[in-house]
Scaffold this active site. Sequence first.
Site, PDB file in Angstrom:
ATOM      1  N   HIS A 169      35.243  40.920  45.331  1.00 41.92           N
ATOM      2  CA  HIS A 169      34.930  39.457  45.354  1.00 41.92           C
ATOM      3  C   HIS A 169      35.888  38.854  44.497  1.00 41.92           C
ATOM      4  O   HIS A 169      36.460  39.115  43.544  1.00 41.92           O
ATOM      5  CB  HIS A 169      33.489  39.114  44.737  1.00 41.92           C
ATOM      6  CG  HIS A 169      33.237  40.190  43.489  1.00 41.92           C
ATOM      7  ND1 HIS A 169      32.872  41.097  43.309  1.00 41.92           N
ATOM      8  CD2 HIS A 169      33.086  39.395  42.341  1.00 41.92           C
ATOM      9  CE1 HIS A 169      32.777  41.625  42.117  1.00 41.92           C
ATOM     10  NE2 HIS A 169      32.855  40.360  41.351  1.00 41.92           N
ATOM     11  N   ASN A 200      38.125  40.435  39.337  1.00 42.69           N
ATOM     12  CA  ASN A 200      38.027  41.542  38.025  1.00 42.69           C
ATOM     13  C   ASN A 200      38.046  42.967  38.829  1.00 42.69           C
ATOM     14  O   ASN A 200      37.539  43.273  39.751  1.00 42.69           O
ATOM     15  CB  ASN A 200      36.670  41.383  37.402  1.00 42.69           C
ATOM     16  CG  ASN A 200      36.425  39.979  36.670  1.00 42.69           C
ATOM     17  OD1 ASN A 200      37.684  39.623  36.163  1.00 42.69           O
ATOM     18  ND2 ASN A 200      35.342  39.498  36.718  1.00 42.69           N
ATOM     19  N   GLY A 257      36.008  43.451  33.435  1.00 42.94           N
ATOM     20  CA  GLY A 257      34.960  43.014  33.606  1.00 42.94           C
ATOM     21  C   GLY A 257      34.123  43.253  35.019  1.00 42.94           C
ATOM     22  O   GLY A 257      33.143  42.207  35.279  1.00 42.94           O
ATOM     23  N   HIS A 314      36.310  35.159  42.415  1.00 39.28           N
ATOM     24  CA  HIS A 314      35.337  34.044  41.734  1.00 39.28           C
ATOM     25  C   HIS A 314      36.109  32.896  41.983  1.00 39.28           C
ATOM     26  O   HIS A 314      37.229  32.847  41.530  1.00 39.28           O
ATOM     27  CB  HIS A 314      35.278  34.271  40.259  1.00 39.28           C
ATOM     28  CG  HIS A 314      34.464  35.828  39.869  1.00 39.28           C
ATOM     29  ND1 HIS A 314      33.022  35.589  39.329  1.00 39.28           N
ATOM     30  CD2 HIS A 314      34.867  36.928  39.725  1.00 39.28           C
ATOM     31  CE1 HIS A 314      32.727  36.729  38.993  1.00 39.28           C
ATOM     32  NE2 HIS A 314      33.619  37.675  39.335  1.00 39.28           N
TER      33      HIS A 314
HETATM   34  P1  5GP Z   1      32.083  40.685  38.386  1.00 38.66           P
HETATM   35  O1  5GP Z   1      31.742  40.964  36.861  1.00 38.66           O
HETATM   36  O2  5GP Z   1      31.736  41.905  39.242  1.00 38.66           O
HETATM   37  O3  5GP Z   1      33.491  40.294  38.564  1.00 38.66           O
HETATM   38  O4  5GP Z   1      31.251  39.662  39.178  1.00 38.66           O
HETATM   39  C1  5GP Z   1      30.076  39.935  39.685  1.00 38.66           C
HETATM   40  C2  5GP Z   1      29.235  38.579  39.884  1.00 38.66           C
HETATM   41  O5  5GP Z   1      28.350  38.573  40.620  1.00 38.66           O
HETATM   42  C3  5GP Z   1      28.683  38.099  38.585  1.00 38.66           C
HETATM   43  O6  5GP Z   1      29.107  36.832  38.205  1.00 38.66           O
HETATM   44  C4  5GP Z   1      27.068  37.930  38.801  1.00 38.66           C
HETATM   45  O7  5GP Z   1      26.519  36.857  38.117  1.00 38.66           O
HETATM   46  C5  5GP Z   1      27.075  37.884  40.407  1.00 38.66           C
HETATM   47  N1  5GP Z   1      26.040  38.554  40.925  1.00 38.66           N
HETATM   48  C6  5GP Z   1      25.428  39.832  40.670  1.00 38.66           C
HETATM   49  N2  5GP Z   1      24.394  39.757  41.673  1.00 38.66           N
HETATM   50  C7  5GP Z   1      24.251  38.734  42.335  1.00 38.66           C
HETATM   51  C8  5GP Z   1      23.211  38.678  43.340  1.00 38.66           C
HETATM   52  O8  5GP Z   1      22.498  39.354  43.855  1.00 38.66           O
HETATM   53  N3  5GP Z   1      23.532  37.301  43.941  1.00 38.66           N
HETATM   54  C9  5GP Z   1      24.403  36.356  43.546  1.00 38.66           C
HETATM   55  N4  5GP Z   1      24.499  35.111  44.296  1.00 38.66           N
HETATM   56  N5  5GP Z   1      25.627  36.776  42.709  1.00 38.66           N
HETATM   57  C10 5GP Z   1      25.134  38.043  41.957  1.00 38.66           C
END
Ligand code: 5GP
Length: 114
Positions: free
Chosen positions: A100, A87, A93, A102
Amino acid sequence: MADCVFCGIAEGRIPATTVRQDRDTVAFRDLNPQAPTHILVIPRRHIASVADTDRSDTGVLGAVLAVAVEVAAAEGLDQSGYRLVINHGADGGQSVGHLHVHLLGGRPMTWPPG
Ligand code: 5GP
Ligand code: ZN
């Protein structure tokens, strides 16, 4: 970066369920899983977004993708299938400003994504 949660995980300052790590990458389970398997693969080096990469970053980009594929196989997903997602920005999103990938699997995915 001191205030980046994923840098904290990469440096061991913030706890996470790590499934694989090497010199350049760390893979750990998402805190709020959206599928039976939901793992994030990050570069150790702070890169805010995929939009901040260019051709000079092909090494690290290749590494996070290759690790995602390895972890997917280790999770037993290579036959059933899985989805890799990156993302970027508000419309994409993105909620954490450290690049990162997913890895989502263990259930059928829908298309188009929400
Ligand atoms: P994004 O929305 O930026 O693509 O995804 C961020 C992801 O990081 C989300 O799925 C969220 O659940 C995960 N996330 C956010 N903070 C933490 C954390 O402190 N530890 C872990 N393991 N996952 C996290
Ligand atoms: Zn970071």
